[in-house]
Every structure is written in C-alpha cells, then in structure tokens.
Write a protein that holds these residues in place. Structure first.
Motif, PDB file in Angstrom:
ATOM      1  N   SER A 293       0.819  -1.213   0.000  1.00 42.59           N
ATOM      2  CA  SER A 293       0.000   0.000   0.000  1.00 42.59           C
ATOM      3  C   SER A 293       0.852   1.261   0.000  1.00 42.59           C
ATOM      4  CB  SER A 293      -0.934   0.005   1.220  1.00 42.59           C
ATOM      5  OG  SER A 293      -0.191   0.108   2.430  1.00 42.59           O
ATOM      6  N   ASN A 294       2.137   1.124   0.358  1.00 40.38           N
ATOM      7  CA  ASN A 294       3.040   2.278   0.413  1.00 40.38           C
ATOM      8  C   ASN A 294       4.163   2.222  -0.622  1.00 40.38           C
ATOM      9  OD1 ASN A 294       1.805   3.515   2.776  1.00 40.38           O
ATOM     10  ND2 ASN A 294       2.693   1.832   3.960  1.00 40.38           N
ATOM     11  N   GLU A 295       4.399   1.047  -1.208  1.00 40.06           N
ATOM     12  CA  GLU A 295       5.499   0.876  -2.142  1.00 40.06           C
ATOM     13  C   GLU A 295       5.021   0.121  -3.375  1.00 40.06           C
ATOM     14  OE1 GLU A 295       9.165  -0.595  -0.365  1.00 40.06           O
ATOM     15  OE2 GLU A 295       8.297  -0.304   1.625  1.00 40.06           O
ATOM     16  N   VAL A 296       5.650   0.401  -4.508  1.00 40.91           N
ATOM     17  CA  VAL A 296       5.341  -0.322  -5.741  1.00 40.91           C
ATOM     18  C   VAL A 296       6.327  -1.484  -5.842  1.00 40.91           C
ATOM     19  CG1 VAL A 296       5.131  -0.200  -8.249  1.00 40.91           C
ATOM     20  CG2 VAL A 296       4.516   1.783  -6.843  1.00 40.91           C
ATOM     21  N   ILE A 297       5.875  -2.678  -5.450  1.00 42.73           N
ATOM     22  CA  ILE A 297       6.719  -3.864  -5.463  1.00 42.73           C
ATOM     23  C   ILE A 297       6.547  -4.585  -6.790  1.00 42.73           C
ATOM     24  CG2 ILE A 297       7.173  -6.092  -4.384  1.00 42.73           C
ATOM     25  CD1 ILE A 297       6.255  -4.956  -1.750  1.00 42.73           C
ATOM     26  N   THR A 298       7.660  -4.978  -7.397  1.00 38.18           N
ATOM     27  CA  THR A 298       7.621  -5.698  -8.661  1.00 38.18           C
ATOM     28  C   THR A 298       8.447  -6.970  -8.548  1.00 38.18           C
ATOM     29  OG1 THR A 298       8.029  -5.535 -11.042  1.00 38.18           O
ATOM     30  CG2 THR A 298       9.566  -4.381  -9.601  1.00 38.18           C
ATOM     31  N   GLY A 299       8.006  -8.033  -9.214  1.00 39.83           N
ATOM     32  CA  GLY A 299       8.724  -9.302  -9.163  1.00 39.83           C
ATOM     33  C   GLY A 299       8.396 -10.087  -7.913  1.00 39.83           C
ATOM     34  N   LYS A 300       9.119 -11.157  -7.698  1.00 36.71           N
ATOM     35  CA  LYS A 300       8.850 -12.039  -6.567  1.00 36.71           C
ATOM     36  C   LYS A 300       9.364 -11.439  -5.256  1.00 36.71           C
ATOM     37  CE  LYS A 300      13.032 -14.863  -7.213  1.00 36.71           C
ATOM     38  NZ  LYS A 300      13.652 -14.688  -5.911  1.00 36.71           N
ATOM     39  N   ILE A 301       8.816 -11.919  -4.164  1.00 36.91           N
ATOM     40  CA  ILE A 301       9.224 -11.491  -2.830  1.00 36.91           C
ATOM     41  C   ILE A 301       9.845 -12.678  -2.112  1.00 36.91           C
ATOM     42  CG2 ILE A 301       8.411 -10.676  -0.581  1.00 36.91           C
ATOM     43  CD1 ILE A 301       6.113  -9.262  -2.090  1.00 36.91           C
ATOM     44  N   ASP A 302      11.075 -12.534  -1.669  1.00 35.47           N
ATOM     45  CA  ASP A 302      11.745 -13.576  -0.899  1.00 35.47           C
ATOM     46  C   ASP A 302      11.576 -13.284   0.585  1.00 35.47           C
ATOM     47  OD1 ASP A 302      12.688 -14.850  -3.179  1.00 35.47           O
ATOM     48  OD2 ASP A 302      14.512 -13.645  -3.243  1.00 35.47           O
ATOM     49  N   TYR A 303      11.326 -14.330   1.374  1.00 28.76           N
ATOM     50  CA  TYR A 303      11.186 -14.085   2.810  1.00 28.76           C
ATOM     51  C   TYR A 303      11.596 -15.313   3.611  1.00 28.76           C
ATOM     52  CZ  TYR A 303       7.045 -16.964   3.666  1.00 28.76           C
ATOM     53  OH  TYR A 303       6.185 -18.030   3.830  1.00 28.76           O
ATOM     54  N   LEU A 304      11.852 -15.057   4.883  1.00 28.94           N
ATOM     55  CA  LEU A 304      12.243 -16.101   5.819  1.00 28.94           C
ATOM     56  C   LEU A 304      11.777 -15.670   7.199  1.00 28.94           C
ATOM     57  CD1 LEU A 304      13.936 -18.733   6.154  1.00 28.94           C
ATOM     58  CD2 LEU A 304      15.935 -17.277   6.458  1.00 28.94           C
ATOM     59  N   THR A 305      11.233 -16.588   7.983  1.00 26.71           N
ATOM     60  CA  THR A 305      10.825 -16.267   9.352  1.00 26.71           C
ATOM     61  C   THR A 305      11.704 -17.004  10.341  1.00 26.71           C
ATOM     62  OG1 THR A 305       9.139 -18.012   9.301  1.00 26.71           O
ATOM     63  CG2 THR A 305       8.432 -15.780   8.736  1.00 26.71           C
ATOM     64  N   VAL A 306      12.082 -16.297  11.399  1.00 27.50           N
ATOM     65  CA  VAL A 306      12.847 -16.870  12.497  1.00 27.50           C
ATOM     66  C   VAL A 306      12.121 -16.487  13.775  1.00 27.50           C
ATOM     67  CG1 VAL A 306      15.080 -17.011  13.636  1.00 27.50           C
ATOM     68  CG2 VAL A 306      14.979 -16.538  11.180  1.00 27.50           C
ATOM     69  N   ASN A 307      11.381 -17.432  14.341  1.00 28.44           N
ATOM     70  CA  ASN A 307      10.512 -17.153  15.485  1.00 28.44           C
ATOM     71  C   ASN A 307       9.562 -16.007  15.124  1.00 28.44           C
ATOM     72  OD1 ASN A 307      11.745 -19.210  16.987  1.00 28.44           O
ATOM     73  ND2 ASN A 307      13.382 -17.825  17.631  1.00 28.44           N
TER      74      ASN A 307
ATOM     75  N   LEU B 234      10.475 -13.096  13.929  1.00 33.85           N
ATOM     76  CA  LEU B 234      11.180 -12.173  13.044  1.00 33.85           C
ATOM     77  C   LEU B 234      10.912 -12.538  11.585  1.00 33.85           C
ATOM     78  CD1 LEU B 234      13.283  -9.810  13.058  1.00 33.85           C
ATOM     79  CD2 LEU B 234      15.053 -11.571  12.875  1.00 33.85           C
ATOM     80  N   LEU B 235      10.527 -11.540  10.799  1.00 37.19           N
ATOM     81  CA  LEU B 235      10.318 -11.706   9.365  1.00 37.19           C
ATOM     82  C   LEU B 235      11.439 -10.994   8.624  1.00 37.19           C
ATOM     83  CD1 LEU B 235       8.700 -12.364   6.767  1.00 37.19           C
ATOM     84  CD2 LEU B 235       7.407 -10.256   7.163  1.00 37.19           C
ATOM     85  N   LEU B 236      12.153 -11.736   7.786  1.00 36.41           N
ATOM     86  CA  LEU B 236      13.217 -11.174   6.958  1.00 36.41           C
ATOM     87  C   LEU B 236      12.770 -11.260   5.511  1.00 36.41           C
ATOM     88  CD1 LEU B 236      16.166 -13.095   8.649  1.00 36.41           C
ATOM     89  CD2 LEU B 236      15.315 -10.823   9.240  1.00 36.41           C
ATOM     90  N   THR B 237      12.931 -10.177   4.771  1.00 38.84           N
ATOM     91  CA  THR B 237      12.440 -10.180   3.397  1.00 38.84           C
ATOM     92  C   THR B 237      13.310  -9.340   2.472  1.00 38.84           C
ATOM     93  OG1 THR B 237      10.546  -9.661   1.978  1.00 38.84           O
ATOM     94  CG2 THR B 237      10.883  -8.245   3.892  1.00 38.84           C
ATOM     95  N   SER B 238      13.355  -9.758   1.221  1.00 36.14           N
ATOM     96  CA  SER B 238      14.029  -9.013   0.169  1.00 36.14           C
ATOM     97  C   SER B 238      13.091  -8.933  -1.023  1.00 36.14           C
ATOM     98  CB  SER B 238      15.338  -9.711  -0.223  1.00 36.14           C
ATOM     99  OG  SER B 238      15.909  -9.111  -1.368  1.00 36.14           O
TER     100      SER B 238
END
Length: 271
Positions: free
Chosen positions: A186-200, A202-206
């Motif tokens: 809703s605040n950014e124009v994201i293009t392409g796939k989203i990579d993510y990983l959760t640790v407990n 914590l959400l990590l994303t690129s």
C-alpha cells in the motif's frame, strides 16, 4: 527481537561466491572483470576476522573453488579459457596458508568422510577414483559407476549447509505473512517475486520496488511480526535495471546481507 551489526567485509571488489569454510569460517571469492583477476579470502564467520586476504595464484582469472573441507580449499582450473569444463585439483590449507598438493591428472567430484572423489574423462564416460584428501595419493579406483558418486554428493550437500537457512518465495497461501506484505504494497510499488524467511517472531524479506525513473531498488527489511514493526531496513542495490537474486541468507543466528555486490553485512539476531 533485535538485530546487532557485527561486522562488514569488503575489498571493494565484486563478491562472486560465499562458501562455508568449516570450523566457523567463510571463504569468499571476489572477481574484478576489468582486470580479469580473481581473489580468495577467508574470514571467521562470527567475528569477521580476516584469516586469508586476497589470495591469488599464478593463474589470475581462470581458476575457481570446488569445495572447502576441514579447512582445506579445493580449487580447479579450466580445461580451456571461456569454457566451463574443469581441470586440475589444487588443495590449499587455510591455517597453514600454503598449497598442499596439485594434481593435473584428476578432475574433482566431491570430498566426503576424509576421501576425495575424482575422475578422468574417457572416450565413453568417466572413470572414478578415491584419493587421500590431505595428500592427493591414490587410495582406489572406483570404475565407471556414477550412481555411487551421486549418492555421496547428496550426503555432502546436506553436510555443507547444516545450520543454513535460505529464503523462499512468498505465495498467496502464506497467511499472516501475506497480510504484512499487503500493507507494504500500500506504500510501495513492489515488482517481481518477494523472498522471505521467518525466524521465530522475526520476518526477513528481500524484494524489488520500482522508482519514478523506471529503475529498481533491491530492498531488505526485518520486521517484528506481531507488532508488525520494522527493525531494520537496507537498500541492498539501488538504481538497477535487473532483478538481484539471493541477496541474504542465515547461518544459525547470523544474517548475511550482500550489498551492491561488493559488501557483506553481518547482523546477529538477539532477544
């Protein structure tokens, strides 16, 4: 959860590969396309202490890493420049900082349980051999059965990446995580796939976001999931025209971020 910046590694050259080095070490391959030179360094994973800095061989460019096993790096040359086929095996001891042995006779397959498996090309197929990984001495011939090598390779790959975590691609079935990204969108124009990983919690994303000039930015964010609070944000690559894959990974409680292809940022996850 919190993130603590432990260290940054850079020689202002393009980081080509980051390879597990055993005993808490990382081996880093850097290449300079302009001078056609390759450099190899080794650091302590937890501290960033440099053990080997910018190692080079007589061959400055057409050389690469096959594997790192028990603090020995196994290098290969190329049969011909600009061609993918490997030749030679060079064993280099990280702690002694010296070459242990060099074989022009064999081509590397894998190393597992203190044995180095290699082969020779024949007119039809390959003939496999088993060597002493420390000395390069021949232990036994193994014939032409590649299934044995394939099975050992699968075991070796599992061993190498123990403790590693790699991101996965976001899908519509990822529940609460998908909702978090709906808010980001809703605040950014994201293009392409989203990579993510959760640790407990914590959400990590690129992911990549489009800018007004039509170029892309490769963004990394770390969020505390339940308050949905951003605790770290980095622009890993700015003003790019192509998608950048594999920009972060974890080893145990350490986050490794590759920034502008030249800098390795390392963060510690703490409570």
């Amino acid at each position: 959860m919190k993130l603590y910046h432990k260290y940054t590694f850079t020689n202002n050259r393009q980081i080509w590969r980051i390879i597990p080095g055993g005993e808490g070490k990382l081996v880093i391959e850097e290449r300079d396309p302009s001078t056609r030179e390759v450099f190899f360094s080794c650091i302590e994973m937890n501290t960033g202490k440099v053990i080997i800095d910018s190692l080079q061989f007589e061959e400055k460019f057409w050389i690469g890493i096959e594997d790192v096993y028990k603090e020995i790096i196994f290098f290969h040359k190329y049969n011909k420049p600009d061609m993918p086929w490997h030749s030679d095996i060079i064993a280099y001891d990280i702690n002694k900082k010296e070459q242990l042995w060099h074989s022009k006779e064999y081509i590397f397959s894998l190393v597992y349980e203190d044995k180095l498996y290699c082969y020779k090309n024949k007119y039809e197929g390959r003939i496999y051999f088993k060597l002493n990984y420390k000395t390069g001495e021949l232990i036994a011939g193994l014939g032409d059965d590649s299934n044995v090598i394939a099975g050992l390779k699968e075991l070796r790959d599992t061993e190498i990446y123990k403790g590693y975590k790699f991101p996965k691609v976001l899908s519509h079935s990822d529940g609460e995580i998908t909702e978090i990204f709906d808010k980001i969108r809703s605040n950014e124009v994201i293009t392409g796939k989203i990579d993510y990983l959760t640790v407990n919690d914590l959400l990590l994303t690129s992911y990549h976001r489009a800018s007004n000039d039509g170029k892309l930015q490769n963004c990394f964010k770390a969020l505390d999931i339940h308050p949905k609070k951003v605790i770290l944000e980095e622009i890993l690559n700015k003003e790019i025209t192509n998608f950048i894959p594999d920009s972060f990974f974890l080893i145990n409680d350490l986050i490794f971020l590759l920034k502008e292809k030249e800098k390795l940022f390392v963060f510690l996850i703490t409570d």
